[in-house]
Design an enzyme around this catalytic site. Structure first.
Site, short mmCIF file in Angstrom:
data_model
loop_
_atom_site.label_atom_id
_atom_site.label_comp_id
_atom_site.label_asym_id
_atom_site.label_seq_id
_atom_site.Cartn_x
_atom_site.Cartn_y
_atom_site.Cartn_z
N LYS A 184 12.92 -14.97 15.33
CA LYS A 184 13.30 -15.78 16.49
C LYS A 184 12.67 -15.22 17.77
O LYS A 184 12.04 -15.90 18.54
CB LYS A 184 14.82 -15.84 16.62
CG LYS A 184 15.30 -16.62 17.83
CD LYS A 184 16.82 -16.69 17.94
CE LYS A 184 17.21 -17.34 19.26
NZ LYS A 184 18.67 -17.41 19.47
N GLU A 190 10.78 -4.18 13.13
CA GLU A 190 10.53 -4.14 11.68
C GLU A 190 9.56 -5.25 11.26
O GLU A 190 8.59 -5.03 10.54
CB GLU A 190 11.84 -4.31 10.91
CG GLU A 190 12.84 -3.19 11.08
CD GLU A 190 13.93 -3.51 12.10
OE1 GLU A 190 15.09 -3.16 11.85
OE2 GLU A 190 13.58 -4.13 13.15
N GLY A 243 20.17 -16.73 15.32
CA GLY A 243 19.44 -16.28 14.14
C GLY A 243 20.24 -16.51 12.86
O GLY A 243 19.74 -17.04 11.87
N ARG A 244 21.50 -16.15 12.89
CA ARG A 244 22.34 -16.27 11.70
C ARG A 244 22.77 -17.71 11.42
O ARG A 244 23.49 -17.98 10.47
CB ARG A 244 23.57 -15.34 11.82
CG ARG A 244 24.36 -15.51 13.10
CD ARG A 244 25.36 -14.38 13.30
NE ARG A 244 26.11 -14.52 14.52
CZ ARG A 244 25.69 -14.08 15.72
NH1 ARG A 244 24.51 -13.48 15.83
NH2 ARG A 244 26.44 -14.25 16.80
N GLU A 329 28.51 -10.32 12.63
CA GLU A 329 27.72 -10.35 13.88
C GLU A 329 28.34 -11.33 14.87
O GLU A 329 28.17 -11.18 16.08
CB GLU A 329 26.27 -10.74 13.58
CG GLU A 329 25.27 -10.14 14.56
CD GLU A 329 23.84 -10.35 14.15
OE1 GLU A 329 23.20 -9.39 13.68
OE2 GLU A 329 23.34 -11.49 14.28
N HIS A 360 34.41 -5.13 -12.46
CA HIS A 360 34.21 -3.81 -13.07
C HIS A 360 33.72 -2.82 -12.03
O HIS A 360 33.21 -1.75 -12.37
CB HIS A 360 33.21 -3.93 -14.22
CG HIS A 360 33.59 -5.01 -15.18
ND1 HIS A 360 34.44 -4.81 -16.25
CD2 HIS A 360 33.29 -6.34 -15.20
CE1 HIS A 360 34.63 -5.95 -16.90
NE2 HIS A 360 33.95 -6.90 -16.28
N LYS A 488 18.71 -0.25 18.98
CA LYS A 488 17.26 -0.56 18.96
C LYS A 488 16.55 0.22 20.08
O LYS A 488 15.45 0.76 19.88
CB LYS A 488 17.04 -2.06 19.15
CG LYS A 488 17.50 -2.93 17.99
CD LYS A 488 17.24 -4.41 18.27
CE LYS A 488 17.87 -5.31 17.21
NZ LYS A 488 17.70 -6.76 17.53
O1 LIG Z 1 14.74 -13.25 14.19
P1 LIG Z 1 14.61 -12.00 14.96
O2 LIG Z 1 14.49 -12.21 16.44
O3 LIG Z 1 13.48 -11.16 14.44
O4 LIG Z 1 15.95 -11.15 14.77
C1 LIG Z 1 16.37 -10.75 13.51
C2 LIG Z 1 17.82 -10.42 13.51
O5 LIG Z 1 18.08 -9.31 14.37
C3 LIG Z 1 19.30 -9.54 15.07
O6 LIG Z 1 18.97 -9.83 16.38
C4 LIG Z 1 20.17 -8.30 15.00
O7 LIG Z 1 19.49 -7.20 15.35
C5 LIG Z 1 19.95 -10.72 14.41
O8 LIG Z 1 20.82 -11.42 15.23
C6 LIG Z 1 18.75 -11.51 13.99
O9 LIG Z 1 19.06 -12.43 13.00
#
Ligand SMILES: O=P(O)(O)OC[C@H]1O[C@](O)(CO)[C@@H](O)[C@@H]1O
Length: 523
Positions: A184, A190, A243-244, A329, A360, A488
């Site tokens: 987003k 990452e 995002g979620r 979140e 289990h 972060k």
């Molecule tokens: O889609 P992006 O901006 O890479 O963010 C990834 C995820 O990291 C977050 O911001 C949490 O760090 C989530 O809300 C989001 O889904």
């Protein structure tokens, strides 16, 4: 004297809250008769939740005091319900049959891209690079509908751990590989780092223009262009999509490539049906509302610290992390929309595993542990494999675990059982103490007729709306996630320090020790 309207008052200053607390404490832990709500083609059974007519009446009064009806309408109208970011949370628009023009346009572009790739039999391999909300939804959909084989290989790379990207690319032919960069913000460390590795991997294979094999899905197209992509390679969504809550957008393009565009359309249609139910069903028959209120009672009144998700379908393994992010979140907050402390426990820890593996692993704790946890049992009435016997046993286990949590087993029952085996009275009396089940442990049973894109879409929208209602009642903003930023920022500094930058004076002694140790022993 707090002059705020009830809709904004801290919960514990609302008489409606105290009435609800009283009703919950006075009510039986199991409803006197089955309580089943039909929604989105599913049956949602709340019988094993604390319930009485008074519970229903006080819950309705509390929702009214929180202006539920207008708050819900504001959500669907795209009003700035995400108060701290002053944005809408308009994920419902993404599954509207006739959405606003830009949504319709982007939906059409993504569909055409998938159809063209299919008709040209392009992209044998998909590497989906994204994390959190830009990852779990796609993994869930592919796991649910691609488990029995697809003609495309799809790999997911999320973690910054280099073993993840190494495994994600291993054995794939770079010439046949499409990299999908889903982010987003287009700022997530990452995702950008992993995308760089994928580009290098293609270059190392002699691909002259690796960027031609990349598409991006983002709400920040400018950044994607600055990164080197053409507009035609960028699929958009918007900052008013959390995002979620983004699986309904072009974030689902890799799922469309892997399991077919009809799956994406089916998901949206199921979610739309749940939207209509949420918008129109009366409170007492409104599944997201009733799930939400039962969850609030379990967490803020009956002191259950967590919520267990036991999905009795191995194709739904990724449903657990998906719901974890959606709930934790959204609801993992201690201050209300005005920044005031919330004086009752809010969002529970969410955890789980598919059934029967879960039985289990941790059901001992659910049955006889000192805390226990409410359980959402999720199952499908009909299987899509050839072995009826397996499915009969699966459903039997699901119902059995739920029955044991709901009804328990008394000392007397346990004693009689042991005696019936011919055990001595003394031994039976000793053992019976260890075989008691308290009962009255809450659970929901969500039964889908079959695992289809429609039913999965309806299920996810059910949880989205449940989370919205809980946010409203607790008085918090379920659409922001400020708490993820601090770590972060610290990680960015520490990354530089591990690479040799001068250590920040702000670190505590232990963190400073590890930075120096790791740096001095860097190979
Ligand atoms: O889609 P992006 O901006 O890479 O963010 C990834 C995820 O990291 C977050 O911001 C949490 O760090 C989530 O809300 C989001 O889904």
């Amino acid at each position: 004297m707090n002059t705020q309207p009830d809709s904004h008052k801290p919960l514990t200053q609302m008489p409606q809250w105290h009435a609800y607390v009283q009703a919950i404490n006075a009510a039986p832990r199991v409803a006197p008769a089955p309580r089943i709500i039909e929604a989105g083609g599913m049956q949602i059974d709340l019988t094993a939740q604390t319930y009485s007519a008074d519970v229903l009446a006080t819950a309705s009064a509390l929702l009214e005091a929180r202006d539920f009806v207008s708050a819900r309408q504001a959500l669907f109208d795209g009003a700035p319900v995400n108060t701290t970011e002053n944005r809408a949370a308009w994920h419902t628009q993404l599954r509207a049959p006739r959405p606003i023009e830009e949504v319709a346009e982007e939906r059409k572009r993504a569909l055409e891209f998938v159809r063209r790739s299919d008709s040209e039999r392009r992209w044998r391999n998909i590497v989906h690079i994204g994390i959190g909300g830009s990852d779990w939804g796609v993994r869930l959909v592919v796991g649910a509908f691609g488990y029995a084989g697809m003609w495309r290989n799809i790999r997911f790379v999320a973690n910054i751990d280099g073993h993840a990207v190494e495994g994600g690319l291993a054995g794939l032919d770079p010439r046949e590989t499409l990299i999908v960069v889903a982010t987003k913000s287009f700022k997530t460390a990452e995702t950008l780092e992993n995308a760089k590795r994928a580009i290098e991997w293609m270059k190392a294979a002699g691909i002259a223009k690796p960027l031609n094999q990349v598409i991006a899905v983002t709400a920040n197209p400018q950044e994607a262009q600055a990164w080197g992509l053409q507009q035609s390679q960028i699929f958009r969504f918007w900052d008013w999509v959390g995002g979620r809550f983004s699986i309904w957008s072009a974030v689902g393009v890799a799922a469309g490539l892997a399991v077919g565009p009809d799956v994406v359309a089916g998901l949206q249609s199921g979610a739309k049906t749940m939207d209509d139910h949420f918008l129109t069903a009366p409170i007492e028959q409104n599944a997201p509302v009733q799930l939400a209120m039962a969850g609030i009672a379990n967490r803020s009144i009956l002191d259950y610290g967590s919520l267990n998700i036991s999905a009795y379908d191995s194709r739904l393994a990724n449903l657990i992390p998906y719901i974890q992010q959606l709930e934790m979140e959204s609801l993992g907050k201690s201050v209300d929309r005005d920044g005031q402390p919330i004086t009752v426990p809010t969002g529970p820890a969410v955890w789980g595993m598919p059934g029967t593996d879960a039985q289990h692993t941790f059901f001992q704790w659910l049955h006889q542990g000192s805390d226990g946890a409410p359980v959402d049992f999720i199952a499908c009435q009909h299987e899509d494999h050839a072995w009826k016997e397996h499915h009969i046993q699966l459903l039997a286990h699901c119902l059995a675990q739920r029955e044991a949590l709901m009804n328990g087993k008394s000392y007397e029952q346990a004693l009689q059982e042991s005696l019936a085996t011919g055990m001595s009275e003394a031994a039976a009396r000793e053992l019976a103490k260890h075989k008691v089940h308290p009962g009255g442990r809450p659970s929901n049973l969500i039964m889908m007729p079959r695992l289809t894109p429609f039913s999965l879409g309806a299920l996810l929208a059910l949880y989205e709306h449940k989370v919205f209602v809980q946010g409203l009642v607790w008085g918090l903003n379920p659409f922001d996630q400020w708490g993820v930023e601090y770590g972060k920022v610290l990680a960015t500094d520490i990354t530089a320090e591990l690479k040799g930058a001068a250590p920040q004076a702000t670190h505590d002694a232990s963190t400073r020790y590890w930075i120096e140790r790791i740096r001095s022993q860097m190979e």
